[in-house]
Motif scaffolding. Structure first.
Motif, PDB file in Angstrom:
ATOM      1  N   LEU A 130       1.132  -1.097  -0.058  1.00  0.00           N
ATOM      2  CA  LEU A 130       0.105  -0.227  -0.393  1.00  0.00           C
ATOM      3  C   LEU A 130       1.005   1.601   0.185  1.00  0.00           C
ATOM      4  CD1 LEU A 130      -3.058   1.963   0.275  1.00  0.00           C
ATOM      5  CD2 LEU A 130      -2.461   1.034   2.901  1.00  0.00           C
ATOM      6  N   VAL A 131       0.561   1.918  -1.309  1.00  0.00           N
ATOM      7  CA  VAL A 131       1.619   3.152  -0.851  1.00  0.00           C
ATOM      8  C   VAL A 131       0.452   4.340  -0.837  1.00  0.00           C
ATOM      9  CG1 VAL A 131       3.195   4.682  -1.719  1.00  0.00           C
ATOM     10  CG2 VAL A 131       3.194   1.840  -3.235  1.00  0.00           C
ATOM     11  N   LEU A 132       1.050   5.370  -0.439  1.00  0.00           N
ATOM     12  CA  LEU A 132       0.525   6.704   0.020  1.00  0.00           C
ATOM     13  C   LEU A 132       0.904   8.123  -0.650  1.00  0.00           C
ATOM     14  CD1 LEU A 132       0.294   6.729   3.834  1.00  0.00           C
ATOM     15  CD2 LEU A 132      -1.601   5.273   2.369  1.00  0.00           C
ATOM     16  N   VAL A 133      -0.044   8.588  -1.230  1.00  0.00           N
ATOM     17  CA  VAL A 133       0.642   9.621  -2.181  1.00  0.00           C
ATOM     18  C   VAL A 133      -0.570  10.621  -2.068  1.00  0.00           C
ATOM     19  CG1 VAL A 133       0.952   7.849  -4.316  1.00  0.00           C
ATOM     20  CG2 VAL A 133      -0.621   8.739  -4.079  1.00  0.00           C
ATOM     21  N   ALA A 134      -1.246  11.160  -0.991  1.00  0.00           N
ATOM     22  CA  ALA A 134      -1.551  12.058  -0.536  1.00  0.00           C
ATOM     23  C   ALA A 134      -0.997  12.534   0.549  1.00  0.00           C
ATOM     24  CB  ALA A 134      -3.271  11.447  -0.979  1.00  0.00           C
ATOM     25  N   ALA A 135      -1.788  13.129   1.370  1.00  0.00           N
ATOM     26  CA  ALA A 135      -1.088  14.308   2.783  1.00  0.00           C
ATOM     27  C   ALA A 135      -2.097  14.791   2.899  1.00  0.00           C
ATOM     28  CB  ALA A 135      -0.420  15.783   2.282  1.00  0.00           C
ATOM     29  N   PRO A 136      -2.891  14.052   4.026  1.00  0.00           N
ATOM     30  CA  PRO A 136      -4.452  14.076   5.758  1.00  0.00           C
ATOM     31  C   PRO A 136      -4.028  15.622   6.076  1.00  0.00           C
ATOM     32  CG  PRO A 136      -4.005  11.900   4.815  1.00  0.00           C
ATOM     33  CD  PRO A 136      -3.031  12.553   3.907  1.00  0.00           C
ATOM     34  N   ASP A 137      -4.592  16.415   6.562  1.00  0.00           N
ATOM     35  CA  ASP A 137      -3.796  17.145   7.175  1.00  0.00           C
ATOM     36  C   ASP A 137      -4.042  16.388   8.468  1.00  0.00           C
ATOM     37  OD1 ASP A 137      -7.067  16.473   7.286  1.00  0.00           O
ATOM     38  OD2 ASP A 137      -7.375  18.938   7.261  1.00  0.00           O
ATOM     39  N   GLN A 138      -4.879  14.880   8.940  1.00  0.00           N
ATOM     40  CA  GLN A 138      -4.506  14.948  10.312  1.00  0.00           C
ATOM     41  C   GLN A 138      -3.959  13.560  10.012  1.00  0.00           C
ATOM     42  OE1 GLN A 138      -7.631  14.496  12.117  1.00  0.00           O
ATOM     43  NE2 GLN A 138      -8.567  16.881  11.562  1.00  0.00           N
ATOM     44  N   PRO A 139      -3.550  12.499  10.671  1.00  0.00           N
ATOM     45  CA  PRO A 139      -2.910  11.124  10.566  1.00  0.00           C
ATOM     46  C   PRO A 139      -3.652  10.516  10.196  1.00  0.00           C
ATOM     47  CG  PRO A 139      -2.376  12.270  12.534  1.00  0.00           C
ATOM     48  CD  PRO A 139      -3.096  12.680  12.360  1.00  0.00           C
ATOM     49  N   VAL A 140      -3.731   8.652   9.319  1.00  0.00           N
ATOM     50  CA  VAL A 140      -4.044   8.635   9.214  1.00  0.00           C
ATOM     51  C   VAL A 140      -4.390   7.425   9.930  1.00  0.00           C
ATOM     52  CG1 VAL A 140      -4.211   8.696   6.683  1.00  0.00           C
ATOM     53  CG2 VAL A 140      -2.616   6.898   7.920  1.00  0.00           C
ATOM     54  N   GLU A 141      -5.322   6.405  10.149  1.00  0.00           N
ATOM     55  CA  GLU A 141      -5.924   5.120  11.224  1.00  0.00           C
ATOM     56  C   GLU A 141      -4.171   4.108  10.584  1.00  0.00           C
ATOM     57  OE1 GLU A 141      -8.683   2.067  12.693  1.00  0.00           O
ATOM     58  OE2 GLU A 141      -9.201   4.187  13.035  1.00  0.00           O
ATOM     59  N   LEU A 142      -4.111   3.242  11.296  1.00  0.00           N
ATOM     60  CA  LEU A 142      -3.451   1.730  10.819  1.00  0.00           C
ATOM     61  C   LEU A 142      -3.132   0.906  11.716  1.00  0.00           C
ATOM     62  CD1 LEU A 142      -1.129   0.861   8.887  1.00  0.00           C
ATOM     63  CD2 LEU A 142       0.437   1.756   9.378  1.00  0.00           C
ATOM     64  N   PRO A 143      -4.150   0.233  11.402  1.00  0.00           N
ATOM     65  CA  PRO A 143      -4.274  -0.904  12.395  1.00  0.00           C
ATOM     66  C   PRO A 143      -3.238  -2.226  12.008  1.00  0.00           C
ATOM     67  CG  PRO A 143      -5.944  -1.072  10.623  1.00  0.00           C
ATOM     68  CD  PRO A 143      -5.025  -0.403  10.547  1.00  0.00           C
ATOM     69  N   SER A 144      -2.500  -2.220  13.123  1.00  0.00           N
ATOM     70  CA  SER A 144      -1.210  -3.383  12.726  1.00  0.00           C
ATOM     71  C   SER A 144      -1.522  -5.126  12.129  1.00  0.00           C
ATOM     72  CB  SER A 144      -0.482  -3.364  13.951  1.00  0.00           C
ATOM     73  OG  SER A 144      -1.319  -4.091  15.168  1.00  0.00           O
ATOM     74  N   PHE A 145      -2.668  -5.549  13.138  1.00  0.00           N
ATOM     75  CA  PHE A 145      -3.103  -7.031  12.512  1.00  0.00           C
ATOM     76  C   PHE A 145      -3.075  -7.530  10.969  1.00  0.00           C
ATOM     77  CE2 PHE A 145      -4.461  -7.287  17.678  1.00  0.00           C
ATOM     78  CZ  PHE A 145      -3.977  -8.012  17.931  1.00  0.00           C
TER      79      PHE A 145
END
Length: 142
Positions: free
Chosen positions: A55-70
Motif C-alpha cells: 500500500l503506497v500513500l501519495v496524498a497528504a491528509p491534514d490529520q494522521p491516518v489510522e493504521l491498524p497493526s494486525f
C-alpha cells in the motif's frame, strides 16, 4: 462505475464504503495506491491486499491516518509513502504511461481562470484535476 469500466478501462469497480463489495475483494490485490487526502482508516484497504501486498500513500491528509497493526502483521503487508519522484523516476513513469497508453483527464485552465478554478475547488466542483496553462496560449475556458 460505468465511466470507470467503459471509458477508463477498469476491470473491476469497488465502492470502499460498501462492506459486501470490500469483503468480496478481500486479499485480491497485489498493490494499492492510496490518493485519499482526508483522514481515513487504512485497515479496510489493507484487507484488500494479498499476502506481501503493498500500500503506497501519495496524498497528504491534514490529520494522521489510522493504521491498524494486525492486517500488517498477519498479511506481511507493507505500507510506504511518496511525495514525488526525481527526474529518473518521473521519466520511467512517463515512459510506462506512453507504452501502455495511460493518460489522464484534465480540465485546462488559463491563467485568467485561476481564481474561478480555486473557487470551484472550494466547492468540490472538479471532475478530475485542473492543469494551468502557463504559456497563456490556450483558448480553454472554465
Amino acid at each position: 462505475e460505468r465511466e470507470a469500466k467503459e471509458r477508463l478501462g477498469a476491470d473491476h469497480f469497488v465502492v470502499s464504503t460498501d462492506q459486501k463489495q470490500m469483503q468480496a475483494m478481500a486479499r485480491s490485490l497485489d498493490y494499492v495506491i492510496d490518493t485519499v487526502s482526508a483522514k481515513h482508516s487504512l485497515g479496510p484497504i489493507l484487507e484488500l491486499l494479498k499476502v506481501n501486498g503493498k500500500l503506497v500513500l501519495v496524498a497528504a491528509p491534514d490529520q494522521p491516518v489510522e493504521l491498524p497493526s494486525f492486517p500488517l502483521i498477519f498479511g506481511k503487508r507493507t505500507v510506504s509513502g511518496s511525495m514525488t519522484g526525481g527526474m529518473k523516476e518521473t521519466q520511467e513513469m512517463l515512459d510506462l504511461c506512453g507504452k501502455h497508453n495511460i493518460t489522464c483527464d484534465i480540465e485546462l485552465v488559463s491563467t485568467d481562470g485561476i481564481n474561478e478554478a480555486l473557487a470551484r475547488l472550494a466547492r468540490n466542483d472538479v471532475r478530475y484535476r485542473f492543469v494551468i496553462d502557463i504559456a497563456g496560449d490556450s483558448n480553454s475556458k472554465l
